[in-house]
Design an enzyme around this catalytic site. Structure first.
Site, PDB file in Angstrom:
ATOM      1  N   GLU A  94      -9.367   1.290   7.716  1.00  0.00           N
ATOM      2  CA  GLU A  94      -9.976   2.035   7.473  1.00  0.00           C
ATOM      3  C   GLU A  94     -10.789   1.839   9.337  1.00  0.00           C
ATOM      4  O   GLU A  94     -11.427   2.197   9.688  1.00  0.00           O
ATOM      5  CB  GLU A  94     -11.161   1.899   7.046  1.00  0.00           C
ATOM      6  CG  GLU A  94     -11.028   2.123   5.691  1.00  0.00           C
ATOM      7  CD  GLU A  94     -11.995   2.309   4.883  1.00  0.00           C
ATOM      8  OE1 GLU A  94     -12.459   2.823   4.494  1.00  0.00           O
ATOM      9  OE2 GLU A  94     -12.998   1.208   4.714  1.00  0.00           O
ATOM     10  N   GLU A 154      -8.483   5.304  -1.153  1.00  0.00           N
ATOM     11  CA  GLU A 154      -9.319   4.041  -2.217  1.00  0.00           C
ATOM     12  C   GLU A 154     -10.674   5.861  -3.212  1.00  0.00           C
ATOM     13  O   GLU A 154     -11.308   6.682  -2.316  1.00  0.00           O
ATOM     14  CB  GLU A 154     -10.479   3.708  -1.230  1.00  0.00           C
ATOM     15  CG  GLU A 154      -9.841   2.427  -0.318  1.00  0.00           C
ATOM     16  CD  GLU A 154     -11.069   1.769   0.025  1.00  0.00           C
ATOM     17  OE1 GLU A 154     -11.566   2.635  -0.338  1.00  0.00           O
ATOM     18  OE2 GLU A 154     -10.375   0.908   0.907  1.00  0.00           O
TER      19      GLU A 154
END
Length: 575
Positions: free
Chosen positions: A156, A232
């Site tokens: 991320e 995710e």
């Protein structure tokens, strides 16, 4: 040769199109003995893959001190036995609601804002770590018959920065270390995140909890071709101390999963099984848009409201997810493994203090600094403050032999004799140290300091008393008579101290080598005291030699015990 590839159409396994139905399960949040059961639960839910992070700080808490890096390899072996594929996300930063995002404090403390950038020094420590870690992954890639099909570069990153040089270097490092399976990145489904976190030539994936169609539309603006994947799918959430538990409706979560699959995309359910934040490894957040607000520590449980709960049991969410995934399975799903056995009823536990001498304190409060402080104290006690004693002896000798009556010298002699050399001063120092350690919560270490302090001083007193029977310290009748009364008390102290020495050796699991070393130190100490005092007549040297040898013995035993306590055992799952 088995192969896993990414092309413009999607994922391919040996050339055949496949959809990844993955679930997150972190090996470091589940006891090793339970890996098999939890992986079987994921397979029974309808998944064909498992994803895990790798926390750098758990495996290298101090620079150069590696701890059980092989745990990742053993987990991947368990994944293979379960018939699943594996996605590995080695960081170096992982987030994961884990302490410091997985970065060791010695890294963030040293580099500060230079972490996760092209900074040469930061990259050097990352490279050294990856070269230690990645053989566990490389040897288990699908092309070598293992389960690993994907490896992530960073984590991320678009939420943190936009250093493309760093990201491309990291991807190159993974390749240099032998990773041949496809690499990928994962970011939030926002333009600035995907712009900052993507790497040309690497698969980009998105993380979200709902709104799959909207999220994939943003992803397609940055990656027009290739497989779509939600790396995710947040099916639940983590909890903070003092806040209400965060729960997600099972039907709603199942609907979000179905939407992803209807888009023709692959998915990784985060978390499929959360587990626990053992010891003090739970992370924390800061509130506010600038992350400068309220401190929000994460709780010990990482249940995450996942389909497989913290205890390994199937939840309503599990069965709803299983129903959705069954529609995309090539055949019947495996049966659920037996449910873990819990307690038959409520259990009442009373916290009590057992007055015994256990192993050195393993409490997080018994830090290396406390160990170092206790060892310094033991050395001072063992040496019996020899430099000050030497000064005391010199002053006393001048007063006694030359009848010096200078008030200053007399005052110095009195202070040294009444305060520094006085046994009660020694006892007070030890008592203060023991009370401080106990107050800090290091109860076992406090008992250990008290015991080994008595060992150090008692052995030395006993040895000195034995030789002083042959050669009294002072020639005058009064001092000789006083000194003649000492040996019986010192001998009793020496007996008790020898018993403590035997306890230390037994406690530390001493083998013949350590027993022999301890015996040799005792013999050399006795000989050193005898030679210096009886034959050379040098009183102050006796204390220095004997005290130094005994101090070395205590420190050596302490270091051996601490090393035995701190060293990870092969095959153990210490967290």
């Amino acid at each position: 040769m088995t192969d896993f590839t990414v092309d413009d159409e999607g994922f391919r396994f040996d050339g055949k199109p496949v959809r990844l139905l993955s679930g997150a399960l972190h090996y470091f949040r589940v006891h090793e003995e339970q890996w098999g059961h939890r992986l079987a639960m994921l397979a029974a839910m309808g998944l064909n893959c498992v994803e895990t992070y790798v926390p750098w700080n758990l495996h290298e808490p101090r620079e150069g001190e590696l701890r059980d890096v092989g745990a990742l390899g053993r987990f991947l072996d368990a994944v293979e036995r379960a018939g699943l594929w594996a996605i590995v996300r080695p960081g170096p930063y992982i987030c994961a609601e884990w302490e410091n995002g997985g970065l060791p404090v010695w890294v963030t403390g040293r580099f500060g804002r230079r972490v996760r950038t092209r900074d040469a020094e930061f990259r050097a420590v990352v490279e050294r770590w990856f070269r230690e870690l990645l053989p566990q992954v490389v040897e288990r890639q699908v092309v070598r018959g293992g389960p690993v099909i994907l490896v992530q570069a960073e984590n991320e990153y678009g939420s943190f920065g936009s250093d493309a040089v760093y990201l491309e270097w990291l991807a190159g490092l993974l390749r240099e270390c032998g990773v041949t399976v496809p690499l990928f990145t994962s970011d939030g489904p926002e333009d600035h995140m995907l712009t900052g976190g993507s790497v040309p030539g690497l698969l980009a994936t998105a993380n979200f909890g709902s709104g799959a169609r909207e999220g994939f539309a943003v992803l397609r603006r940055h990656q027009p071709k290739g497989p779509l994947m939600c790396m995710e799918l947040w099916c639940g959430w983590f909890d903070h101390w003092g806040a209400e538990p965060v729960l997600r409706d099972a039907e709603e979560a199942a609907g979000a999963l179905r939407e992803i699959l209807e888009c023709g995309a692959s998915v990784n359910i985060y978390m499929a099984h959360g587990g626990s934040n053992f010891a003090g490894w739970a992370g924390a957040n800061r509130g506010g848009p600038l992350q400068d607000g309220e401190f929000q520590p994460t709780v010990t449980s990482y249940d995450y409201d996942a389909p497989v709960d913290e205890y390994g049991r199937a939840t309503e969410k599990f069965h709803l997810f299983r129903k959705v995934l069954q529609e995309y399975a090539e055949g019947p799903l495996p049966a659920l493994p037996p449910e873990p056995r819990g307690l038959a009823g409520p259990v009442r536990a009373e916290l009590t203090l057992r007055l015994r001498f256990p192993s050195p304190d393993r409490s997080p409060r018994a830090t290396p600094a406390l160990w170092a402080a206790s060892l310094v104290l033991l050395v001072l006690v063992a040496l019996r403050w020899s430099p000050l004693m030497a000064l005391d002896r010199s002053v006393a000798d001048a007063l006694h032999r030359h009848a010096v009556t200078d008030p200053g010298l007399v005052r110095v002699n009195r202070v040294l004799t009444d305060w520094v050399w006085d046994p009660w001063t020694m006892r007070a120092l030890i008592a203060v140290a023991v009370i401080a350690l106990w107050w800090r919560g290091a109860h076992r270490l406090a008992l250990w300091v008290a015991a080994t302090s008595l060992l150090a001083s008692g052995l030395q007193q006993g040895l000195k008393a034995a030789v002083d029977r042959e050669r009294p310290q002072w020639p005058d009748p009064v001092d000789s008579a006083q000194f003649a009364a000492f040996p019986s008390g010192h001998a009793m102290t020496a007996v008790v101290s020898c018993g403590l020495l035997l306890w230390l050796l037994r406690l530390y699991g001493a083998g013949p080598g350590l027993w022999g070393a301890a015996l040799a130190v005792a013999v050399v100490s006795a000989v050193g005291v005898a030679v210096t005092r009886v034959y050379l007549g040098v009183h102050w040297l006796t204390d220095v030699v004997g005290g130094a040898l005994l101090g070395a013995a205590v420190v050596a035993l302490s270091a051996a015990g601490y090393a035995r306590y701190a060293a990870p055992r092969e095959g153990s799952h210490r967290w």
